[in-house]
Write an enzyme that holds these catalytic residues in place. Structure first.
Site, PDB file in Angstrom:
ATOM      1  N   HIS A 190      29.436  48.901  35.992  1.00 26.19           N
ATOM      2  CA  HIS A 190      29.508  49.110  34.544  1.00 26.19           C
ATOM      3  C   HIS A 190      30.723  49.954  34.209  1.00 26.19           C
ATOM      4  CE1 HIS A 190      28.336  50.170  30.439  1.00 26.19           C
ATOM      5  NE2 HIS A 190      27.588  49.096  30.498  1.00 26.19           N
ATOM      6  N   ASP A 235      22.275  43.776  32.262  1.00 25.45           N
ATOM      7  CA  ASP A 235      22.421  42.332  32.107  1.00 25.45           C
ATOM      8  C   ASP A 235      21.871  41.560  33.287  1.00 25.45           C
ATOM      9  OD1 ASP A 235      23.480  42.156  29.621  1.00 25.45           O
ATOM     10  OD2 ASP A 235      25.510  42.546  30.302  1.00 25.45           O
TER      11      ASP A 235
HETATM   12  N1  CMC Z   1      31.615  42.988  42.283  1.00 24.56           N
HETATM   13  C1  CMC Z   1      32.444  43.396  43.282  1.00 24.56           C
HETATM   14  N2  CMC Z   1      33.264  44.462  43.196  1.00 24.56           N
HETATM   15  C2  CMC Z   1      33.236  45.168  42.062  1.00 24.56           C
HETATM   16  C3  CMC Z   1      32.401  44.821  40.987  1.00 24.56           C
HETATM   17  C4  CMC Z   1      31.558  43.695  41.129  1.00 24.56           C
HETATM   18  N3  CMC Z   1      30.736  43.332  40.147  1.00 24.56           N
HETATM   19  N4  CMC Z   1      32.575  45.700  39.971  1.00 24.56           N
HETATM   20  C5  CMC Z   1      33.496  46.574  40.396  1.00 24.56           C
HETATM   21  N5  CMC Z   1      33.897  46.261  41.662  1.00 24.56           N
HETATM   22  C6  CMC Z   1      34.831  47.021  42.506  1.00 24.56           C
HETATM   23  C7  CMC Z   1      36.254  46.839  42.059  1.00 24.56           C
HETATM   24  O1  CMC Z   1      36.860  45.752  42.732  1.00 24.56           O
HETATM   25  C8  CMC Z   1      36.858  48.162  42.432  1.00 24.56           C
HETATM   26  O2  CMC Z   1      37.050  48.169  43.806  1.00 24.56           O
HETATM   27  P1  CMC Z   1      38.298  49.028  44.441  1.00 24.56           P
HETATM   28  O3  CMC Z   1      38.005  50.457  44.085  1.00 24.56           O
HETATM   29  O4  CMC Z   1      38.235  48.745  45.905  1.00 24.56           O
HETATM   30  O5  CMC Z   1      39.529  48.493  43.794  1.00 24.56           O
HETATM   31  C9  CMC Z   1      35.722  49.167  42.134  1.00 24.56           C
HETATM   32  O6  CMC Z   1      34.527  48.401  42.308  1.00 24.56           O
HETATM   33  C10 CMC Z   1      35.765  49.786  40.764  1.00 24.56           C
HETATM   34  O7  CMC Z   1      35.737  48.729  39.805  1.00 24.56           O
HETATM   35  P2  CMC Z   1      36.528  48.754  38.444  1.00 24.56           P
HETATM   36  O8  CMC Z   1      37.024  47.365  38.168  1.00 24.56           O
HETATM   37  O9  CMC Z   1      37.508  49.866  38.403  1.00 24.56           O
HETATM   38  O10 CMC Z   1      35.405  49.101  37.449  1.00 24.56           O
HETATM   39  P3  CMC Z   1      35.529  48.851  35.916  1.00 24.56           P
HETATM   40  O11 CMC Z   1      34.918  50.010  35.236  1.00 24.56           O
HETATM   41  O12 CMC Z   1      36.906  48.504  35.498  1.00 24.56           O
HETATM   42  O13 CMC Z   1      34.654  47.540  35.694  1.00 24.56           O
HETATM   43  C11 CMC Z   1      32.910  46.097  35.122  1.00 24.56           C
HETATM   44  C12 CMC Z   1      33.372  47.552  35.216  1.00 24.56           C
HETATM   45  C13 CMC Z   1      31.536  46.061  34.459  1.00 24.56           C
HETATM   46  C14 CMC Z   1      33.893  45.284  34.252  1.00 24.56           C
HETATM   47  C15 CMC Z   1      32.843  45.538  36.549  1.00 24.56           C
HETATM   48  O14 CMC Z   1      31.949  46.296  37.321  1.00 24.56           O
HETATM   49  C16 CMC Z   1      32.468  44.063  36.587  1.00 24.56           C
HETATM   50  O15 CMC Z   1      33.314  43.206  36.436  1.00 24.56           O
HETATM   51  N6  CMC Z   1      31.130  43.753  36.721  1.00 24.56           N
HETATM   52  C17 CMC Z   1      30.658  42.404  36.669  1.00 24.56           C
HETATM   53  C18 CMC Z   1      30.525  41.941  35.238  1.00 24.56           C
HETATM   54  C19 CMC Z   1      29.313  42.524  34.523  1.00 24.56           C
HETATM   55  O16 CMC Z   1      28.208  42.549  35.052  1.00 24.56           O
HETATM   56  N7  CMC Z   1      29.511  42.981  33.280  1.00 24.56           N
HETATM   57  C20 CMC Z   1      28.419  43.492  32.443  1.00 24.56           C
HETATM   58  C21 CMC Z   1      28.456  44.963  32.304  1.00 24.56           C
HETATM   59  S1  CMC Z   1      27.048  45.571  31.343  1.00 24.56           S
HETATM   60  C22 CMC Z   1      27.362  45.016  29.742  1.00 24.56           C
HETATM   61  C23 CMC Z   1      27.189  46.000  28.637  1.00 24.56           C
HETATM   62  O17 CMC Z   1      26.672  47.113  28.846  1.00 24.56           O
HETATM   63  O18 CMC Z   1      27.589  45.667  27.503  1.00 24.56           O
END
Ligand code: CMC
Length: 428
Positions: free
Chosen positions: A307, A364
């Site tokens: 998240h 979700d």
């Molecule tokens: N699967 C695999 N790796 C992941 C995932 C995932 N779902 N999410 C984050 N990572 C890894 C990412 O590759 C990074 O790794 P590293 O540090 O080695 O580079 C690390 O974890 C940190 O991730 P981030 O991209 O910096 O985290 P973020 O805050 O930018 O992204 C997110 C948050 C929700 C966009 C992401 O976790 C993601 O894409 N999740 C899947 C989509 C999802 O379920 N979205 C719904 C969120 S809840 C909706 C709401 O509340 O409105």
């Protein structure tokens, strides 16, 4: 802590007051920045560092996994209140007395019909239309059928408009799904509670009585509460900025629905189920997809994990996991897709990559599982999110108008061509 922040530009210092919120969040108040500096502005794509407003509705702390509506914790509200009680709290600021709650429920029921001509609009949509597009259009169309502008300075007028949208919106949601399924468009049963009536309107068949299931009612009630507000997210900011032009409540909410539609926002719950389906189609090997998610060369991510704001756990996911387990046990659903979901969750929770990065299943992940086991089509998942978010959008719109916020009009830093002379077409 000092009460001001100092900014130095070209050797000249400017002081700006600090604003401290009730939870000690600190912000630099730059309202006078352009005037004082002769036009210097700030740039912050995605508004990651920008507070767009002061708000007394929702507090969330992603590091500690805290979510509170009007000061009440989401855990307590989900356990002790029902959705309309929470809606009242969000919109009017305090938990209702029994009398206020009874009246609110009765007044919403009174408004739970929509103009029958709306059926003609629904008929004009192709069956393949995405339900979010249909819902956004129908919500906007409500303005045409209820054209009186709400007087935001009149509590009574505001209250009536709130009841109108709270009453009519579930009908539009149910009709959006029924149209897709080819079912006749009905009005539910006003002797039922709000959530029971939503289920009845969505699922009743023309040739048999709909039997209520308390576990499903409880799960949906909780899901709606958990989604009811999440402070200044993309759709809520949209509702506030559209409303800041003094656009009406229904039209502002319609634009919020469009924002929520996107896969980076509300559309993630649909993406979770699409991913699970894809894993099943591929043979159901969860380990293979876990490996893909961890592979930095592979863009695949486990949908429903991680998240942007909650970096330890999503407090909503904790609550809804319990409801999801109850629903699955009660319905005794045998579904390979749900088995894949369970497998992924348990593997991820003990996998070093996921544990180290604090990637837990988010709200979700579980909402998708519940909706699927209830028989709600995948494309409708984000519509269900909108149904829950409605009180939050209303509360934020109402607050923005009550605080007499100025029209939202961000600045930019222009990076295009400087002035140049027009060239006649034959000389280009
Ligand atoms: N699967 C695999 N790796 C992941 C995932 C995932 N779902 N999410 C984050 N990572 C890894 C990412 O590759 C990074 O790794 P590293 O540090 O080695 O580079 C690390 O974890 C940190 O991730 P981030 O991209 O910096 O985290 P973020 O805050 O930018 O992204 C997110 C948050 C929700 C966009 C992401 O976790 C993601 O894409 N999740 C899947 C989509 C999802 O379920 N979205 C719904 C969120 S809840 C909706 C709401 O509340 O409105």
């Amino acid at each position: 802590m000092s009460k001001t922040a100092t900014l130095e530009i070209d050797g000249k210092k400017y002081e700006f007051p600090l604003i401290v919120g009730t939870e000690n969040e600190v912000a630099i108040d730059i309202k006078t920045l352009r005037g004082a500096t002769g036009g210097v502005t700030t740039i912050d794509p995605g508004y990651k560092n920008t507070g767009a407003c002061e708000s007394a509705i929702t507090f969330l702390n992603g590091e500690e996994g805290i979510l509170r509506y009007r000061g009440y914790s989401i855990e307590e509200l989900a356990e002790k209140a029902d959705f309309l009680e929470v809606a009242y709290l969000l919109i009017f600021g305090e938990l209702p007395t029994q009398q206020e709650l009874d009246k609110f429920k009765a007044d919403i029921k009174e408004e739970s019909v929509v103009d029958d001509d709306i059926k003609k609009i629904i008929d004009a949509f192709p069956k393949a239309a995405h339900p979010m597009g249909v819902l956004s259009s129908l919500t906007s169309a409500l303005t045409a059928f209820n054209p009186e502008a709400v007087n935001v300075d009149s509590e009574e007028d505001m209250y009536k408009t709130v009841c109108k949208i709270m009453g009519k919106f579930p009908v539009l949601v149910a009709w959006t799904m029924r149209k897709k399924k080819g079912l006749p468009l009905n009005y539910g049963d006003s002797s039922l509670g709000y959530v029971e009536n939503i289920l009845q309107m969505m699922f009743s068949k023309p040739n048999e009585d709909y039997k209520q299931n308390d576990i499903l009612v409880n799960a949906l009630d909780k899901l709606l509460i958990l989604h009811a507000d999440h402070e200044q997210n993309c759709s809520t900011s949209t509702v506030r900025i559209v409303g800041s032009a003094h656009t009406g409540l229904f039209a502002s909410i319609s634009s919020g629905i469009s924002a929520l539609w996107g896969p980076l926002h509300g559309g993630a719950n649909q993406a979770v189920l699409e991913m699970l389906e894809a894993i099943k189609e591929d043979g159901g090997d969860t380990k293979k997809f876990m490996a893909k998610a961890k592979d930095k060369e592979d863009p695949f991510r486990l949908m429903g994990f991680g998240h942007r704001v909650y970096k330890n756990f999503d407090p909503r996911a904790k609550i809804i996991k319990v409801a999801a387990d109850e629903v699955l046990a009660d319905l005794g659903v045998e579904d390979p897709v749900l088995d894949i979901a369970k497998g992924l969750a348990s593997e991820a929770l003990s996998d070093e990559y996921f544990v180290k990065r604090k990637l837990y299943p988010n709200v979700d992940f579980y909402s998708g599982i519940i909706y699927r086991s209830m028989g709600i089509p995948v494309e409708m998942f984000t519509v269900m999110f909108a149904l829950g978010r409605l009180p939050g959008w209303i509360a934020q719109w109402k607050e923005m108008r009550a605080r007499k916020e100025p029209i939202g009009r961000p600045r930019q830093v222009y990076i295009g061509e400087n002035h140049r002379a027009f060239k006649a077409v034959e000389k280009r």
